[in-house]
Design an enzyme around this catalytic site. Sequence first.
Site, short mmCIF file in Angstrom:
data_model
loop_
_atom_site.label_atom_id
_atom_site.label_comp_id
_atom_site.label_asym_id
_atom_site.label_seq_id
_atom_site.Cartn_x
_atom_site.Cartn_y
_atom_site.Cartn_z
N LYS B 78 2.15 7.82 -7.39
CA LYS B 78 1.97 7.16 -6.09
C LYS B 78 2.88 7.83 -5.07
CE LYS B 78 1.89 2.39 -4.23
NZ LYS B 78 2.14 0.98 -4.56
N SER B 153 -1.81 -2.11 -3.67
CA SER B 153 -1.63 -0.92 -2.85
C SER B 153 -1.70 0.39 -3.64
CB SER B 153 -0.30 -0.99 -2.13
OG SER B 153 0.77 -0.90 -3.05
N SER B 177 0.46 -4.93 -6.87
CA SER B 177 -0.01 -3.61 -6.44
C SER B 177 -0.32 -2.62 -7.56
CB SER B 177 0.99 -2.97 -5.48
OG SER B 177 0.82 -3.48 -4.19
#
Lengths: 96, 488
Positions: B78, B153, B177
């Site tokens: 990420k 996310s 997330s």
Amino acid sequence: MAVSEADVRRVALLARLEVTDEEARSLTEHFGKILEHFHRLQELELSGVDPFSLEGPGTPWRVDEAKPWDGRDEILSEAPRREGDFFVVPRIVEEE
Amino acid sequence: MELWQLPAWKIAEEVRRGNLSASQAVESHIRRMESLEPSINAIITPMPEEARKRALAIDEALSKGADLPLAGVPVAVKDLLCTKGVRTTCGSRVLGEWKPPYSATVVRYLEESGAVVIGKANMDEFAMGSSTEQSAFGATSNPWDVSRVPGGSSGGSAAAVAAGYAPIALGSDTGGSIRQPAALCGVYGLKPTYGLVSRWGLIAYASSLDQVGPFSRDLADLALALEVISAYDPLDSTCVPGSRPRYRDALKAHDLKGQRIGFLKGYQDFDMDDEVKEKFALALRICQEGGAEMVEVSLPVSTGYGLPCYYIVAPAEASSNLARYDGVQYGLSEEGKSILELYLKTRGKGFGNEVKRRILVGTYVLSSGYYDAYYLVAQKVRRLIADEFTAAFSAVDALITPTSPTLAFKKGEKLDDPIQMYMSDLFTLPVNLAGLPAISMNVGYSKAGLPVGVQIVAPRWGETEILKVASVLTDAVGSPKVAMGGEG
């Protein structure tokens, strides 16, 4: 609780955020709805409840000592404005 | 069978035995990524050249006898995990072309184990969102149906694993997330106990909630990745010292005899998609048939008040953490005649809508006159939520809930209604507030072919317990399939 556009602009200034007129309008609308949602918490009986803190295995204290970092130039090279080893900002102290 | 379809443990085994080179494994995944990226957009910064160089170095190290548990395994990370010398954006314009001078500890641990980072995965800006639509680099598409969101996310990480760019990816989980995108993309996603995994080099959103965790399509890969990233790190003062279990041992469990598993009383009455309810009921039956004693539990504060509690605590912490983006030391910087003007313009231009919304909410609830009414109240409710879980775990070994109340939704559907978007994380948020570990795993697909996930939660440091339950469920439903990246 009603939130005005002036409230939103006041908080935006505290948070150092420039908002456009359109953003201020939409943020005011959403902000009001979000705060309304928060008021549900008042339904709970909270007297005598301690605020949260994490329990269980803790993290150890450590000695507060400076350690050398060999990437100094890499950090300085990311500065938007730089003079030698200094970050440059607009004048902060006004002349007398 | 293409190399990009293999689990990580198999790639590493073949590379270590010399049946396959790290370069071959990495090349296959890079081609897969390049063929699907135009329709998925899971990656902000692809790293094909860096990855090819690393792969050659790994082949070289292996020829000299290095022991690498993730030899030649491609991974996506990420884009809020720092990668030395490679642009790290956090999904925001405010960091500009910033290249960190160091790598996050978890990235370093992966690389030291022989893994190869192939790209920085897309995400909602500063990890604030549940759809990966709030990225300054464009939305990610769900690889099961590109008209839908992948969740968020960590949507880029979940989509990258689901679509076969990499068998393992790292994400971060502040309120769901990792787990919600894992459910919507049909892969495993684990949010570890607060304090298990180092966050050094993780760009902070809400420091009392953030944890780094892995995604995979294979449960043994998930356990292996957790073993690698969870080693103690003195650079993160919230990382708890001590050794970690060999998580793969938990996967030897093939029944749940003697286990007590809790499920939410009255879950049928929650506002959920019917197909989510059906698959959840199936998961309950599998646990029961596996020998578990099923116990109804009640979590009224967590399910009734977790959401407003989270949306006070997290923005409050975010408003403080994000104060550092001021245009002076790194990242985007606008011109200003005064320092105030420079701050206002840089932050006004650099942050997107949802980030501005949360900074404002956070600043408001911490501001003079409102602190007691909002922030202090939320911290007390957080205490009640943590206590409620403690009480539940005196009667059960693990809890099982749906991960997300809905299947993957259409892009744009919830963008104009923040509260509806926040509802996506109804079942995942309380877990972060209490600092607990939890997994989301796929238990099947809807009639339209969309994945459905369930969440398993355990007491703190209960990752082994979670993996046991996940192992038994996996025996029954099978491992997740690779998504092909087309229309639904």
